[in-house]
Design a protein around this motif. Sequence first.
Motif, PDB file in Angstrom:
ATOM      1  N   THR A 170       3.297  16.855 -11.249  1.00 51.10           N
ATOM      2  CA  THR A 170       3.489  15.901 -12.342  1.00 51.10           C
ATOM      3  C   THR A 170       3.553  14.467 -11.838  1.00 51.10           C
ATOM      4  O   THR A 170       4.150  13.606 -12.489  1.00 51.10           O
ATOM      5  N   GLY A 171       2.961  14.191 -10.697  1.00 49.98           N
ATOM      6  CA  GLY A 171       2.946  12.840 -10.161  1.00 49.98           C
ATOM      7  C   GLY A 171       2.152  11.901 -11.042  1.00 49.98           C
ATOM      8  O   GLY A 171       1.460  12.309 -11.982  1.00 49.98           O
ATOM      9  N   VAL A 194       0.884  -1.166   0.000  1.00 45.91           N
ATOM     10  CA  VAL A 194       0.000   0.000   0.000  1.00 45.91           C
ATOM     11  C   VAL A 194       0.921   1.215   0.000  1.00 45.91           C
ATOM     12  O   VAL A 194       1.675   1.417   0.958  1.00 45.91           O
ATOM     13  N   VAL A 195       0.898   2.006  -1.081  1.00 44.46           N
ATOM     14  CA  VAL A 195       1.762   3.169  -1.183  1.00 44.46           C
ATOM     15  C   VAL A 195       0.933   4.390  -1.535  1.00 44.46           C
ATOM     16  O   VAL A 195      -0.146   4.279  -2.115  1.00 44.46           O
ATOM     17  N   ARG A 196       1.460   5.569  -1.202  1.00 48.21           N
ATOM     18  CA  ARG A 196       0.770   6.821  -1.461  1.00 48.21           C
ATOM     19  C   ARG A 196       1.134   7.347  -2.840  1.00 48.21           C
ATOM     20  O   ARG A 196       2.271   7.256  -3.275  1.00 48.21           O
ATOM     21  N   GLY A 197       0.142   7.925  -3.532  1.00 51.05           N
ATOM     22  CA  GLY A 197       0.361   8.559  -4.821  1.00 51.05           C
ATOM     23  C   GLY A 197       0.207  10.065  -4.698  1.00 51.05           C
ATOM     24  O   GLY A 197      -0.692  10.544  -3.994  1.00 51.05           O
ATOM     25  N   ARG A 198       1.074  10.807  -5.353  1.00 50.05           N
ATOM     26  CA  ARG A 198       1.016  12.262  -5.285  1.00 50.05           C
ATOM     27  C   ARG A 198      -0.040  12.783  -6.260  1.00 50.05           C
ATOM     28  O   ARG A 198      -0.010  12.487  -7.449  1.00 50.05           O
ATOM     29  N   GLU A 199      -0.983  13.577  -5.732  1.00 46.96           N
ATOM     30  CA  GLU A 199      -2.084  14.073  -6.557  1.00 46.96           C
ATOM     31  C   GLU A 199      -1.701  15.302  -7.363  1.00 46.96           C
ATOM     32  O   GLU A 199      -2.149  15.487  -8.479  1.00 46.96           O
ATOM     33  N   GLU A 216      -6.301  11.496   0.397  1.00 52.49           N
ATOM     34  CA  GLU A 216      -5.070  10.792   0.050  1.00 52.49           C
ATOM     35  C   GLU A 216      -5.391   9.730  -0.993  1.00 52.49           C
ATOM     36  O   GLU A 216      -6.446   9.084  -0.933  1.00 52.49           O
ATOM     37  N   VAL A 217      -4.497   9.580  -1.966  1.00 61.55           N
ATOM     38  CA  VAL A 217      -4.656   8.550  -2.993  1.00 61.55           C
ATOM     39  C   VAL A 217      -3.678   7.419  -2.690  1.00 61.55           C
ATOM     40  O   VAL A 217      -2.478   7.654  -2.517  1.00 61.55           O
ATOM     41  N   LEU A 218      -4.193   6.203  -2.621  1.00 59.19           N
ATOM     42  CA  LEU A 218      -3.378   5.042  -2.308  1.00 59.19           C
ATOM     43  C   LEU A 218      -3.359   4.071  -3.480  1.00 59.19           C
ATOM     44  O   LEU A 218      -4.386   3.841  -4.127  1.00 59.19           O
ATOM     45  N   PHE A 219      -2.188   3.497  -3.747  1.00 60.82           N
ATOM     46  CA  PHE A 219      -2.025   2.450  -4.754  1.00 60.82           C
ATOM     47  C   PHE A 219      -1.765   1.140  -4.023  1.00 60.82           C
ATOM     48  O   PHE A 219      -0.933   1.087  -3.114  1.00 60.82           O
ATOM     49  N   THR A 220      -2.443   0.090  -4.431  1.00 63.64           N
ATOM     50  CA  THR A 220      -2.283  -1.184  -3.743  1.00 63.64           C
ATOM     51  C   THR A 220      -2.588  -2.343  -4.697  1.00 63.64           C
ATOM     52  O   THR A 220      -3.205  -2.149  -5.749  1.00 63.64           O
ATOM     53  N   ASN A 221      -2.132  -3.527  -4.317  1.00 59.21           N
ATOM     54  CA  ASN A 221      -2.532  -4.735  -5.036  1.00 59.21           C
ATOM     55  C   ASN A 221      -3.367  -5.648  -4.134  1.00 59.21           C
ATOM     56  O   ASN A 221      -3.566  -6.821  -4.437  1.00 59.21           O
ATOM     57  N   LEU A 222      -3.868  -5.097  -3.029  1.00 58.63           N
ATOM     58  CA  LEU A 222      -4.799  -5.822  -2.164  1.00 58.63           C
ATOM     59  C   LEU A 222      -6.189  -5.764  -2.783  1.00 58.63           C
ATOM     60  O   LEU A 222      -6.648  -4.702  -3.200  1.00 58.63           O
ATOM     61  N   SER A 223      -6.859  -6.883  -2.837  1.00 53.49           N
ATOM     62  CA  SER A 223      -8.163  -6.943  -3.498  1.00 53.49           C
ATOM     63  C   SER A 223      -9.261  -6.335  -2.624  1.00 53.49           C
ATOM     64  O   SER A 223      -9.124  -6.230  -1.407  1.00 53.49           O
ATOM     65  N   LYS A 224     -10.362  -5.958  -3.274  1.00 51.18           N
ATOM     66  CA  LYS A 224     -11.508  -5.407  -2.553  1.00 51.18           C
ATOM     67  C   LYS A 224     -12.131  -6.456  -1.634  1.00 51.18           C
ATOM     68  O   LYS A 224     -12.719  -6.119  -0.609  1.00 51.18           O
ATOM     69  N   CYS A 275      -0.530  10.352 -10.569  1.00 53.85           N
ATOM     70  CA  CYS A 275      -1.986  10.531 -10.556  1.00 53.85           C
ATOM     71  C   CYS A 275      -2.445  11.479 -11.670  1.00 53.85           C
ATOM     72  O   CYS A 275      -3.558  11.339 -12.191  1.00 53.85           O
ATOM     73  N   SER A 276      -1.603  12.443 -12.034  1.00 55.65           N
ATOM     74  CA  SER A 276      -1.998  13.444 -13.024  1.00 55.65           C
ATOM     75  C   SER A 276      -2.162  12.867 -14.419  1.00 55.65           C
ATOM     76  O   SER A 276      -2.801  13.476 -15.275  1.00 55.65           O
ATOM     77  N   SER A 277      -1.614  11.681 -14.679  1.00 52.80           N
ATOM     78  CA  SER A 277      -1.671  11.109 -16.022  1.00 52.80           C
ATOM     79  C   SER A 277      -2.563   9.876 -16.138  1.00 52.80           C
ATOM     80  O   SER A 277      -2.561   9.192 -17.158  1.00 52.80           O
ATOM     81  N   LEU A 278      -3.343   9.599 -15.102  1.00 50.62           N
ATOM     82  CA  LEU A 278      -4.146   8.371 -15.108  1.00 50.62           C
ATOM     83  C   LEU A 278      -5.636   8.601 -15.360  1.00 50.62           C
ATOM     84  O   LEU A 278      -6.409   7.644 -15.338  1.00 50.62           O
ATOM     85  N   ASN A 279      -6.042   9.851 -15.577  1.00 58.45           N
ATOM     86  CA  ASN A 279      -7.447  10.155 -15.835  1.00 58.45           C
ATOM     87  C   ASN A 279      -8.340   9.611 -14.712  1.00 58.45           C
ATOM     88  O   ASN A 279      -9.309   8.885 -14.954  1.00 58.45           O
TER      89      ASN A 279
END
Length: 227
Positions: free
Chosen positions: A12-13, A4-9, A85-93, A15-19
């Motif tokens: 030019t992080g 679980v990691v934080r993404g910068r909103e 906060e925006v989080l990136f993870t590979n943990l399933s819902k 998050c800015s290029s992922l729509n």
Amino acid sequence: DKYVVRGRESGTGICSSLNLPDTEEYDIEKELYICKKHSKKVKTNPRKYKRIRSDATFDFFTDDCEEYRLNLRIVKIKLSETTTEVLFTNLSKEEFSADDLKRLYHMRWGIETAFDQLKYALGAASVHSKNSELIIQELYGKLIMFNFCKTIVGGIAVKQQEYWKYEYKLNIKMAMCICREFWCSQTLAAPEVEKMLLNYLVPIRDNRTFPRDTVKKSAIAFNSRIA
């Protein structure tokens, strides 16, 4: 491995290029491809392909495949009425809900605080050496000093006074300076160190937030670094 990691909103992080949705909260999944080639396919699909430098090390490329598929779950959570906060993870819902991720992220705060103290209070952000083995040696030395300081600080209780507006704790930055002096001194005794530490207290004020400093930091001059 799970993460679980934080993404910068802002700025030019990633998050800015992922729509990403323009909502207060969301929980979505994205499929990205990591690659090194600057092909037409990559140029025309910037939201799907993320190119890294050609000289960058990436262990997941093979001779047969120079693209790495990355399945991301992206979750935006509210930390307060004004903070998200925006989080990136590979943990399933199915395994972890958005509230579970919020609790996991909060648990990381102690680690973040420890890194901040190690980097700045003890100067691990700057090293004297250029050789990689000597740099590792310096970092291990600072880690030993960090554990030494935290052991001393953890054993000292601050007696709270009724007339204080806040509860107080030891000033960790001053405490590390004093503990480092104690480590090097041949005359300081433990009772003296405890008395010195109790002279530097700071109030405990929970739930405070500060904007992150996004300004790039320049190199620190050698004569200004913490030894």
